[in-house]
Motif scaffolding. Sequence first.
Motif, PDB file in Angstrom:
ATOM      1  N   GLN A   9       0.819  -1.206   0.000  1.00 25.82           N
ATOM      2  CA  GLN A   9       0.000   0.000   0.000  1.00 25.82           C
ATOM      3  C   GLN A   9       0.858   1.265   0.000  1.00 25.82           C
ATOM      4  OE1 GLN A   9      -3.075   0.046   2.981  1.00 25.82           O
ATOM      5  NE2 GLN A   9      -3.671  -2.077   2.589  1.00 25.82           N
ATOM      6  N   ALA A  10       2.015   1.183   0.674  1.00 27.00           N
ATOM      7  CA  ALA A  10       2.911   2.339   0.718  1.00 27.00           C
ATOM      8  C   ALA A  10       3.753   2.462  -0.544  1.00 27.00           C
ATOM      9  CB  ALA A  10       3.821   2.239   1.936  1.00 27.00           C
ATOM     10  N   GLY A  11       3.721   1.445  -1.381  1.00 24.31           N
ATOM     11  CA  GLY A  11       4.484   1.480  -2.627  1.00 24.31           C
ATOM     12  C   GLY A  11       5.975   1.378  -2.435  1.00 24.31           C
ATOM     13  N   VAL A  12       6.421   0.536  -1.456  1.00 19.56           N
ATOM     14  CA  VAL A  12       7.857   0.419  -1.199  1.00 19.56           C
ATOM     15  C   VAL A  12       8.367  -1.013  -1.350  1.00 19.56           C
ATOM     16  CG1 VAL A  12       7.931   2.439   0.300  1.00 19.56           C
ATOM     17  CG2 VAL A  12       7.496   0.168   1.298  1.00 19.56           C
ATOM     18  N   ALA A  13       7.485  -1.987  -1.495  1.00 23.22           N
ATOM     19  CA  ALA A  13       7.903  -3.388  -1.537  1.00 23.22           C
ATOM     20  C   ALA A  13       8.759  -3.684  -2.762  1.00 23.22           C
ATOM     21  CB  ALA A  13       6.683  -4.299  -1.535  1.00 23.22           C
ATOM     22  N   THR A  14       9.768  -4.563  -2.584  1.00 23.26           N
ATOM     23  CA  THR A  14      10.638  -4.954  -3.699  1.00 23.26           C
ATOM     24  C   THR A  14      10.756  -6.464  -3.868  1.00 23.26           C
ATOM     25  OG1 THR A  14      12.609  -4.853  -2.280  1.00 23.26           O
ATOM     26  CG2 THR A  14      12.031  -2.851  -3.501  1.00 23.26           C
ATOM     27  N   GLY A  15      10.178  -7.245  -2.950  1.00 22.22           N
ATOM     28  CA  GLY A  15      10.296  -8.701  -3.047  1.00 22.22           C
ATOM     29  C   GLY A  15       9.539  -9.381  -1.940  1.00 22.22           C
ATOM     30  N   PHE A  16       9.927 -10.632  -1.652  1.00 18.44           N
ATOM     31  CA  PHE A  16       9.229 -11.430  -0.650  1.00 18.44           C
ATOM     32  C   PHE A  16      10.235 -12.013   0.331  1.00 18.44           C
ATOM     33  CE2 PHE A  16       6.860 -11.379  -4.559  1.00 18.44           C
ATOM     34  CZ  PHE A  16       5.552 -11.118  -4.159  1.00 18.44           C
ATOM     35  N   GLN A  17       9.951 -11.867   1.624  1.00 14.10           N
ATOM     36  CA  GLN A  17      10.768 -12.472   2.662  1.00 14.10           C
ATOM     37  C   GLN A  17       9.981 -13.562   3.374  1.00 14.10           C
ATOM     38  OE1 GLN A  17      12.207  -9.589   5.485  1.00 14.10           O
ATOM     39  NE2 GLN A  17      13.513  -8.533   4.013  1.00 14.10           N
ATOM     40  N   PHE A  18      10.720 -14.532   3.948  1.00 14.28           N
ATOM     41  CA  PHE A  18      10.061 -15.544   4.769  1.00 14.28           C
ATOM     42  C   PHE A  18      11.005 -15.984   5.883  1.00 14.28           C
ATOM     43  CE2 PHE A  18      12.327 -17.830   1.476  1.00 14.28           C
ATOM     44  CZ  PHE A  18      12.875 -18.924   2.129  1.00 14.28           C
ATOM     45  N   ALA A  19      10.429 -16.410   6.987  1.00 14.39           N
ATOM     46  CA  ALA A  19      11.187 -16.922   8.122  1.00 14.39           C
ATOM     47  C   ALA A  19      10.215 -17.711   9.006  1.00 14.39           C
ATOM     48  CB  ALA A  19      11.815 -15.776   8.909  1.00 14.39           C
ATOM     49  N   PRO A  20      10.746 -18.761   9.676  1.00 17.52           N
ATOM     50  CA  PRO A  20      12.091 -19.314   9.581  1.00 17.52           C
ATOM     51  C   PRO A  20      12.267 -20.078   8.270  1.00 17.52           C
ATOM     52  CG  PRO A  20      10.726 -20.721  10.945  1.00 17.52           C
ATOM     53  CD  PRO A  20       9.891 -19.511  10.621  1.00 17.52           C
ATOM     54  N   VAL A  21      13.461 -20.588   8.053  1.00 18.02           N
ATOM     55  CA  VAL A  21      13.724 -21.331   6.818  1.00 18.02           C
ATOM     56  C   VAL A  21      13.259 -22.769   7.010  1.00 18.02           C
ATOM     57  CG1 VAL A  21      15.471 -22.089   5.174  1.00 18.02           C
ATOM     58  CG2 VAL A  21      15.668 -19.842   6.258  1.00 18.02           C
ATOM     59  N   ASP A  22      12.030 -23.014   6.588  1.00 16.08           N
ATOM     60  CA  ASP A  22      11.503 -24.378   6.576  1.00 16.08           C
ATOM     61  C   ASP A  22      10.552 -24.509   5.392  1.00 16.08           C
ATOM     62  OD1 ASP A  22       8.965 -23.322   7.356  1.00 16.08           O
ATOM     63  OD2 ASP A  22       9.434 -23.606   9.468  1.00 16.08           O
ATOM     64  N   ALA A  23      10.108 -25.713   5.142  1.00 21.23           N
ATOM     65  CA  ALA A  23       9.300 -25.969   3.946  1.00 21.23           C
ATOM     66  C   ALA A  23       8.003 -25.172   3.956  1.00 21.23           C
ATOM     67  CB  ALA A  23       9.021 -27.464   3.831  1.00 21.23           C
ATOM     68  N   ALA A  24       7.380 -25.075   5.120  1.00 22.20           N
ATOM     69  CA  ALA A  24       6.080 -24.403   5.179  1.00 22.20           C
ATOM     70  C   ALA A  24       6.198 -22.926   4.842  1.00 22.20           C
ATOM     71  CB  ALA A  24       5.471 -24.585   6.571  1.00 22.20           C
ATOM     72  N   THR A  25       7.176 -22.235   5.417  1.00 21.03           N
ATOM     73  CA  THR A  25       7.294 -20.796   5.158  1.00 21.03           C
ATOM     74  C   THR A  25       7.795 -20.530   3.738  1.00 21.03           C
ATOM     75  OG1 THR A  25       9.543 -20.760   6.102  1.00 21.03           O
ATOM     76  CG2 THR A  25       7.711 -20.236   7.578  1.00 21.03           C
ATOM     77  N   LEU A  26       8.668 -21.401   3.235  1.00 21.48           N
ATOM     78  CA  LEU A  26       9.127 -21.245   1.856  1.00 21.48           C
ATOM     79  C   LEU A  26       7.961 -21.418   0.884  1.00 21.48           C
ATOM     80  CD1 LEU A  26      11.154 -21.060  -0.466  1.00 21.48           C
ATOM     81  CD2 LEU A  26      11.731 -23.469  -0.064  1.00 21.48           C
ATOM     82  N   GLU A  27       7.175 -22.462   1.087  1.00 20.23           N
ATOM     83  CA  GLU A  27       6.047 -22.708   0.188  1.00 20.23           C
ATOM     84  C   GLU A  27       5.005 -21.594   0.282  1.00 20.23           C
ATOM     85  OE1 GLU A  27       4.802 -26.666   1.174  1.00 20.23           O
ATOM     86  OE2 GLU A  27       6.727 -27.544   0.533  1.00 20.23           O
ATOM     87  N   HIS A  28       4.853 -21.029   1.471  1.00 23.53           N
ATOM     88  CA  HIS A  28       3.933 -19.901   1.614  1.00 23.53           C
ATOM     89  C   HIS A  28       4.436 -18.706   0.821  1.00 23.53           C
ATOM     90  CE1 HIS A  28       2.128 -16.390   3.827  1.00 23.53           C
ATOM     91  NE2 HIS A  28       1.050 -17.101   3.553  1.00 23.53           N
ATOM     92  N   ALA A  29       5.753 -18.452   0.866  1.00 23.26           N
ATOM     93  CA  ALA A  29       6.335 -17.334   0.110  1.00 23.26           C
ATOM     94  C   ALA A  29       6.164 -17.551  -1.389  1.00 23.26           C
ATOM     95  CB  ALA A  29       7.812 -17.170   0.459  1.00 23.26           C
ATOM     96  N   LEU A  30       6.342 -18.799  -1.840  1.00 17.88           N
ATOM     97  CA  LEU A  30       6.145 -19.090  -3.261  1.00 17.88           C
ATOM     98  C   LEU A  30       4.689 -18.850  -3.661  1.00 17.88           C
ATOM     99  CD1 LEU A  30       8.249 -22.382  -3.584  1.00 17.88           C
ATOM    100  CD2 LEU A  30       8.899 -20.084  -4.322  1.00 17.88           C
ATOM    101  N   GLY A  31       3.773 -19.179  -2.760  1.00 20.13           N
ATOM    102  CA  GLY A  31       2.369 -18.928  -3.044  1.00 20.13           C
ATOM    103  C   GLY A  31       2.055 -17.439  -3.104  1.00 20.13           C
ATOM    104  N   ARG A  32       2.643 -16.661  -2.195  1.00 16.65           N
ATOM    105  CA  ARG A  32       2.449 -15.211  -2.217  1.00 16.65           C
ATOM    106  C   ARG A  32       2.969 -14.622  -3.526  1.00 16.65           C
ATOM    107  NH1 ARG A  32       5.809 -12.984   2.292  1.00 16.65           N
ATOM    108  NH2 ARG A  32       4.920 -10.995   1.650  1.00 16.65           N
ATOM    109  N   ALA A  33       4.140 -15.117  -3.955  1.00 18.79           N
ATOM    110  CA  ALA A  33       4.713 -14.618  -5.205  1.00 18.79           C
ATOM    111  C   ALA A  33       3.813 -14.952  -6.390  1.00 18.79           C
ATOM    112  CB  ALA A  33       6.111 -15.200  -5.408  1.00 18.79           C
ATOM    113  N   ALA A  34       3.289 -16.176  -6.401  1.00 23.22           N
ATOM    114  CA  ALA A  34       2.412 -16.584  -7.502  1.00 23.22           C
ATOM    115  C   ALA A  34       1.146 -15.731  -7.536  1.00 23.22           C
ATOM    116  CB  ALA A  34       2.052 -18.063  -7.364  1.00 23.22           C
ATOM    117  N   GLU A  35       0.587 -15.442  -6.358  1.00 21.90           N
ATOM    118  CA  GLU A  35      -0.621 -14.620  -6.296  1.00 21.90           C
ATOM    119  C   GLU A  35      -0.339 -13.210  -6.804  1.00 21.90           C
ATOM    120  OE1 GLU A  35      -3.924 -13.060  -3.003  1.00 21.90           O
ATOM    121  OE2 GLU A  35      -2.249 -14.342  -2.388  1.00 21.90           O
ATOM    122  N   CYS A  36       0.791 -12.644  -6.402  1.00 23.22           N
ATOM    123  CA  CYS A  36       1.140 -11.292  -6.837  1.00 23.22           C
ATOM    124  C   CYS A  36       1.417 -11.258  -8.334  1.00 23.22           C
ATOM    125  CB  CYS A  36       2.346 -10.794  -6.052  1.00 23.22           C
ATOM    126  SG  CYS A  36       2.722  -9.041  -6.293  1.00 23.22           S
TER     127      CYS A  36
END
Length: 476
Positions: free
Chosen positions: A411-438
């Motif tokens: 909303q602020a127009g500052v985002a440049t990518g996607f972060q996730f934590a901790p490094v595990d399968a669930a958070t990584l897959e969630h980040a991939l899903g967020r990227a796909a949606e965007c």
Amino acid sequence: MKVLSAASELFPMVKTGGLADVTGALPAALAGQGIAVTNIVPGYPAVMAALEKASPFHAYKDLFGGAAQLTRGTAHGLDVIAIDAPHLFDRPGNPYLGKDGKDWPDNAQRFAALAKAAADVAGGINKAYRAEVLHCHDWQAALGPVYTHFLGGPKSVMTVHNIAFQGQFPASVFSLLGLPQQAFAIDGVEYYGNVGYLKGGLATADAITTVSPTYAQEICTPEYGMGLDGLLHARRHVLRGIVNGIDTAVWDPAADGRIPATYSAKTLRKRVANKRALEARFKLEPGDGLIHGVVSRLTWQKGMDIFAASLDQLVATGARLALLGTGETAVENAVFEASMRHPGRIGVIIGYDEDISHLIQAGADTILVPSRFEPCGLTQLYGLRYGCVPVVARTGGLNDTVIDANDAALQAGVATGFQFAPVDAATLEHALGRAAECYSNAKLWQGLQKRGMDQDVSWARSAAAYAQLYRALVKA
């Protein structure tokens, strides 16, 4: 001001990772700050072949087991002093490993020679040159501050690019180093009864830097300090994080001769030609859907074991993958087997190729960096520069250089990518899903690309910070 930079790698002559990119690009940026950098580097075959206008600088009758000649010249626009010591450095291939893939058995002597020669040169062994600051990079050069501390020399800076690699050797090595006995102590190179090269550099350097502010904080903790957190916490008053930059002449999508179609933030539509070329190179099914890119060492540190286990889920989102890398056999096998299960959806090239790495940045839609720890990371900086949206773990320099596309940042127009934590399968897959949606929202996605390409990922600010540090040391 004269600064001598000591490192075991220097792009474009010798490169196994980001260290070479840093040492190769920083001198030009520092020149704009009034800092003249001379680079001292082992005389590997590639270095000696590249040296031009060379002249003798100093001769050693014996440098850790044989005669050696310091030779000064230029190479690819860099001022270079090469340590021409055939008994130590005239070896083909990887600068650290033999043909069997194991460390050279004399690595202790080889890189003590680098540090000793650096300290000698910085201290004025040739009256025509004396440095005001000796800047040493990683464990291979880390004895440089030890030599200048115990034997005399200029102020020293020790930069940690990855604290996981420390250069630890048996106590018997100490007698070869030519250091006074008091150097084998807690405030010198002694480390649990052995000799620690990086430990010694961190204990004796006048200033310590690492390659991002977050990593500077992380390495003072047991989780990330790799056994050196106590020392770093005690010396935190001389520790600072300075984010790496990239060579924006080498990495410039508007003028990159390694990619089929050049482009800018205003002509992002031209990227499609690179996407088509990437599909062909990795034998991916053609289409306009999301392509994730990976250029990485396939190791535990880089989170590639978790990533490999998530590849079926990646394909299930409808995305494709172009992966370039080499590393641990188990991870290589896992990604290769995934490519066999998903032909046309996952393309894998085991190895490293500079041209292909540029093609991935120019043709893929995202660049994935799921590292468990990452001192700085350059891959995500290349991604920002190329409109290849980073998907990164929230750690080290990845945290400092990528702004997560959460609702507030979008909303602020500052985002440049996607972060996730901790490094595990669930958070990584969630980040991939967020990227796909965007990605499904072209306007949102182009906003991420353009903001990334608008970031200053050059060495300008970092060089100014280093110059300020050097000058403060000399005045102290």
